[in-house]
Design a protein around this motif. Structure first.
Motif, short mmCIF file in Angstrom:
data_model
loop_
_atom_site.label_atom_id
_atom_site.label_comp_id
_atom_site.label_asym_id
_atom_site.label_seq_id
_atom_site.Cartn_x
_atom_site.Cartn_y
_atom_site.Cartn_z
N ARG A 123 -1.57 -3.53 6.25
CA ARG A 123 -1.65 -1.96 6.36
C ARG A 123 -0.43 -1.50 5.26
NH1 ARG A 123 -0.71 -1.91 13.12
NH2 ARG A 123 -2.49 -3.12 13.33
N ILE A 124 -0.71 -1.88 3.98
CA ILE A 124 0.23 -1.56 2.86
C ILE A 124 -0.60 -0.88 1.73
CG2 ILE A 124 2.03 -3.37 3.38
CD1 ILE A 124 0.83 -5.24 1.28
N GLY A 125 0.06 -0.12 0.88
CA GLY A 125 -0.51 0.37 -0.10
C GLY A 125 -1.12 -0.52 -1.24
N ASP A 126 -1.91 0.01 -2.16
CA ASP A 126 -2.52 -0.80 -3.05
C ASP A 126 -1.78 -1.16 -4.23
OD1 ASP A 126 -5.01 0.03 -2.02
OD2 ASP A 126 -5.63 1.39 -3.26
N ALA A 127 -0.44 -0.48 -4.36
CA ALA A 127 0.53 -0.89 -5.21
C ALA A 127 1.55 -1.84 -4.84
CB ALA A 127 1.35 0.34 -5.75
N THR A 128 1.35 -2.22 -3.28
CA THR A 128 2.33 -3.53 -2.84
C THR A 128 1.57 -4.80 -2.69
OG1 THR A 128 3.37 -1.70 -1.50
CG2 THR A 128 3.52 -4.09 -0.86
N LEU A 129 2.32 -5.66 -3.38
CA LEU A 129 1.73 -7.08 -3.42
C LEU A 129 1.99 -7.69 -2.03
CD1 LEU A 129 0.74 -9.01 -5.63
CD2 LEU A 129 3.01 -10.22 -5.76
N PRO A 130 0.68 -8.15 -1.31
CA PRO A 130 0.83 -8.91 -0.15
C PRO A 130 1.89 -9.83 0.02
CG PRO A 130 -1.66 -8.36 -0.80
CD PRO A 130 -0.60 -8.28 -1.96
N ARG A 131 2.40 -9.89 1.35
CA ARG A 131 3.45 -10.78 1.24
C ARG A 131 3.32 -12.30 1.29
NH1 ARG A 131 3.90 -5.62 3.73
NH2 ARG A 131 5.99 -4.78 3.56
#
Length: 362
Positions: A216-224
């Protein structure tokens, strides 16, 4: 405070047996702990107990901006209250103010990350249950708020085993989102050492999108999970990494299958910065065996035998390889069948190769 902690503990033990998703569990952890201990912002992360790499996180407003820098300090720099040390400590909860004797400026993490973002004290908890770390919880206080007290640290330590257990159990619950198309095929992603996206094939882009949707994060955020394997790869700079030893984490996807994410540090053949390659692919049976062994409580010897059986070896071949008698192999197989609920090798192997439908978890 002790009574409130007990209420929270009981609540999460009960939630562990529901169909609560991992992301909703992380959100619930933050919401319930806030009723016990005041704080300005928080981050809750699930980790693979075998690798201590993130499989997903929930971060509150104000934390996401500094999250990449926190990863750098956790994997590449030495500082107070590292989660890797907390997970092994007798007491898995620690405040930065206590570790620095009230002198927060002694911490490079405080000086370079927390303070510029308006935060003061930090309380960390490694969520450990039955000797296995299932996640990390970080609470942040603003400059205006007081340091975390000893009483608050003790209260949090009372509930961390229940939080860890619930987080582990809900990690196994995969929501069935019928309108979400699952990516297929292996994908490759190339990033800079600053984790800037340089190039990706179509499959990698699809996997990135699926992970971002799951977290549930934005397209600009790299998945953890991607950030975690990259940081682990960067931390091995200058060390010899043999084939098959690259940082790897398995993440449960929305259809019950598992995705394997690996990162490798590429050597620059010309002048310029080295790059990172991230590979996405369906988890292999060898990736899933440790997961299955933990789920069903298999012993080390039973896990070795399961690995041999999945590789297609006969009872006699397993006996020769492990230097035990065929009768002993059969005894271990009976124990494996009893623990897993399967009655034949064919069922057992099919279960491994099907990558564990979430409905089949014990």
């Amino acid at each position: 405070m002790t009574r409130q902690a007990e209420r929270i503990r009981q609540k999460f033990l009960a939630l562990a047996d529901t169909d609560l998703s991992s992301q909703d569990c992380k959100t619930a952890i933050i919401e319930e702990v806030r009723l016990l201990i005041p704080f300005a912002a928080a981050c809750c992360t699930a980790v693979d107990a075998l690798t201590m790499l993130s499989t997903g996180a929930v971060t509150e407003t104000g934390v996401e901006n500094m999250h990449p820098k926190l990863f750098v300090f956790e994997y590449l720099n030495e500082d107070f209250n590292a989660f890797s040390r907390l997970a092994e400590a007798d007491v898995t909860v620690a405040a930065l103010s206590t570790a620095t004797s009230g002198q927060l400026e002694q911490s490079a993490r405080f000086r370079n990350v927390l303070h510029p973002e308006g935060f003061g004290d930090e309380l960390r908890a490694a969520l450990v249950e039955d000797g296995k770390c299932r996640g990390f919880l970080t609470l942040f206080r603003s400059h205006e708020q007081p340091f975390f007290s000893e009483e608050e640290c003790v209260a949090l330590s009372l509930i961390t085993p229940a939080l860890a257990y619930c987080l582990y159990r809900t990690t196994l619950v995969v929501p069935q989102l019928h309108h979400t198309k699952r990516p297929t095929g292996p994908g490759v992603l190339i990033l800079s050492e600053r984790l800037e996206l340089l190039s990706a094939d179509a499959a990698a882009e699809s996997w990135l999108s699926a992970l971002q949707h799951f977290e549930r994060i934005g397209d600009a955020t790299l998945p953890r999970p991607v950030r975690a394997v990259c940081m682990r790869a960067l931390s091995s700079a200058g060390k010899e990494v043999h084939p098959g030893e690259q940082p790897n984490v398995c993440v449960a996807m929305q259809d019950g299958s598992y995705l394997s994410i690996r990162a490798s540090r590429l050597h620059a053949l010309t002048e310029g910065d080295a790059k990172l390659a991230v590979c996405f692919e369906d988890a292999k049976p060898s990736d899933m065996l440790p997961v299955m062994a933990e789920l069903y409580g298999l012993s080390a010897r039973e896990t070795e035998i399961l690995e041999q059986i999945v590789a297609g070896h006969s009872t006699r071949e397993v006996a020769v390889t492990l230097h035990i008698s065929a009768y002993t192999v059969q005894d271990h197989l009976k124990a494996i069948f009893a623990k897993t609920g399967f009655s034949s090798r064919r069922e057992l192997i099919w279960h491994v190769y099907s990558r564990f439908s979430a409905k089949q978890f014990p």
